[in-house]
Design a protein around this motif. Structure first.
Motif, short mmCIF file in Angstrom:
data_model
loop_
_atom_site.label_atom_id
_atom_site.label_comp_id
_atom_site.label_asym_id
_atom_site.label_seq_id
_atom_site.Cartn_x
_atom_site.Cartn_y
_atom_site.Cartn_z
N LEU A 164 -42.58 89.59 20.90
CA LEU A 164 -42.99 90.99 21.00
C LEU A 164 -42.06 91.78 21.93
O LEU A 164 -41.73 92.93 21.65
N ILE A 165 -41.65 91.14 23.02
CA ILE A 165 -40.70 91.80 23.93
C ILE A 165 -39.38 92.06 23.21
O ILE A 165 -38.79 93.14 23.33
N CYS A 166 -38.92 91.09 22.45
CA CYS A 166 -37.68 91.26 21.68
C CYS A 166 -37.82 92.39 20.65
O CYS A 166 -36.91 93.19 20.47
N LEU A 167 -38.98 92.43 20.01
CA LEU A 167 -39.22 93.51 19.05
C LEU A 167 -39.18 94.87 19.74
O LEU A 167 -38.60 95.83 19.22
N GLY A 168 -39.77 94.95 20.94
CA GLY A 168 -39.72 96.19 21.71
C GLY A 168 -38.30 96.57 22.08
O GLY A 168 -37.92 97.75 22.00
N LEU A 169 -37.50 95.58 22.49
CA LEU A 169 -36.10 95.87 22.82
C LEU A 169 -35.32 96.33 21.59
O LEU A 169 -34.46 97.22 21.70
N CYS A 170 -35.63 95.75 20.45
CA CYS A 170 -34.96 96.19 19.21
C CYS A 170 -35.32 97.63 18.87
O CYS A 170 -34.46 98.42 18.46
N LEU A 171 -36.59 97.98 19.05
CA LEU A 171 -37.01 99.36 18.80
C LEU A 171 -36.35 100.34 19.78
O LEU A 171 -35.92 101.43 19.38
N LEU A 172 -36.26 99.93 21.06
CA LEU A 172 -35.58 100.77 22.05
C LEU A 172 -34.10 100.94 21.71
O LEU A 172 -33.54 102.03 21.85
N ARG A 230 -26.38 100.39 17.01
CA ARG A 230 -27.72 99.92 16.65
C ARG A 230 -27.69 98.50 16.11
O ARG A 230 -28.43 97.63 16.57
N SER A 231 -26.85 98.26 15.14
CA SER A 231 -26.82 96.93 14.52
C SER A 231 -26.35 95.86 15.50
O SER A 231 -26.89 94.75 15.51
N SER A 232 -25.38 96.19 16.34
CA SER A 232 -24.89 95.21 17.31
C SER A 232 -25.97 94.83 18.33
O SER A 232 -26.16 93.64 18.62
N LEU A 233 -26.68 95.82 18.85
CA LEU A 233 -27.73 95.53 19.82
C LEU A 233 -28.90 94.78 19.19
O LEU A 233 -29.41 93.82 19.77
N ILE A 234 -29.31 95.20 18.02
CA ILE A 234 -30.44 94.54 17.37
C ILE A 234 -30.09 93.10 17.01
O ILE A 234 -30.89 92.17 17.24
N ILE A 235 -28.91 92.87 16.47
CA ILE A 235 -28.48 91.50 16.13
C ILE A 235 -28.37 90.66 17.39
O ILE A 235 -28.73 89.48 17.39
N THR A 236 -27.90 91.24 18.50
CA THR A 236 -27.80 90.50 19.76
C THR A 236 -29.17 90.06 20.23
O THR A 236 -29.36 88.90 20.60
N PHE A 237 -30.15 90.97 20.23
CA PHE A 237 -31.50 90.61 20.68
C PHE A 237 -32.13 89.55 19.78
O PHE A 237 -32.78 88.63 20.25
N ILE A 238 -31.91 89.67 18.48
CA ILE A 238 -32.49 88.69 17.55
C ILE A 238 -31.85 87.32 17.74
O ILE A 238 -32.54 86.30 17.74
N CYS A 239 -30.54 87.28 17.94
CA CYS A 239 -29.86 86.00 18.15
C CYS A 239 -30.27 85.35 19.47
O CYS A 239 -30.49 84.13 19.53
N LEU A 240 -30.39 86.15 20.52
CA LEU A 240 -30.83 85.61 21.80
C LEU A 240 -32.24 85.02 21.69
O LEU A 240 -32.51 83.92 22.18
N TYR A 241 -33.13 85.76 21.05
CA TYR A 241 -34.49 85.27 20.89
C TYR A 241 -34.52 84.01 20.03
O TYR A 241 -35.23 83.06 20.34
N SER A 242 -33.76 84.00 18.94
CA SER A 242 -33.75 82.84 18.05
C SER A 242 -33.28 81.59 18.76
O SER A 242 -33.90 80.52 18.64
N ILE A 286 -35.80 78.42 19.38
CA ILE A 286 -35.49 77.11 18.81
C ILE A 286 -35.42 76.06 19.92
O ILE A 286 -35.97 74.96 19.79
N THR A 287 -34.77 76.38 21.03
CA THR A 287 -34.67 75.45 22.14
C THR A 287 -36.03 75.16 22.74
O THR A 287 -36.37 74.01 23.04
N TYR A 288 -36.85 76.18 22.92
CA TYR A 288 -38.19 76.01 23.51
C TYR A 288 -39.07 75.16 22.60
O TYR A 288 -39.73 74.22 23.05
N MET A 289 -39.09 75.47 21.31
CA MET A 289 -39.97 74.74 20.40
C MET A 289 -39.49 73.32 20.16
O MET A 289 -40.29 72.43 19.88
N ALA A 290 -38.19 73.08 20.28
CA ALA A 290 -37.68 71.71 20.14
C ALA A 290 -38.20 70.82 21.27
O ALA A 290 -38.35 69.61 21.09
#
Length: 77
Positions: free
Chosen positions: A11-19, A34-46, A50-54
């Motif tokens: 949810l925090i990542c989604l908020g940052l993407c909207l901002l 826009r695309s660079s920032l949104i892709i950066t936030f999505i990649c960081l979250y992903s 993945i690391t946390y759930m592993a």
């Protein structure tokens, strides 16, 4: 460890993407920003998710190396 942090940070990542979408600098490069920032936030979250759930269900179980061999199989022969 639970899945709550995954959803919370999602949810925090989604908020940052909207901002990033709303407050990207105006001009000819607005779409690039826009695309660079949104892709950066999505990649960081992903990568974090993945690391946390592993770690929630590791593929390799840790084994103690300081036990005698008869204790490796739970003590049953």
């Amino acid at each position: 460890m639970s899945l709550f942090p995954v959803f919370l940070l999602g949810l925090i990542c989604l908020g940052l993407c909207l901002l990033a979408y709303m407050f990207s600098p105006k001009g000819s490069d607005q779409t690039l920003w826009r695309s660079s920032l949104i892709i950066t936030f999505i990649c960081l979250y992903s990568m974090w998710a993945i690391t946390y759930m592993a770690q929630l269900n590791p593929l390799i179980a840790p084994r103690r190396s300081d036990l005698r061999p008869e204790h490796f199989s739970g003590g049953h022969h």
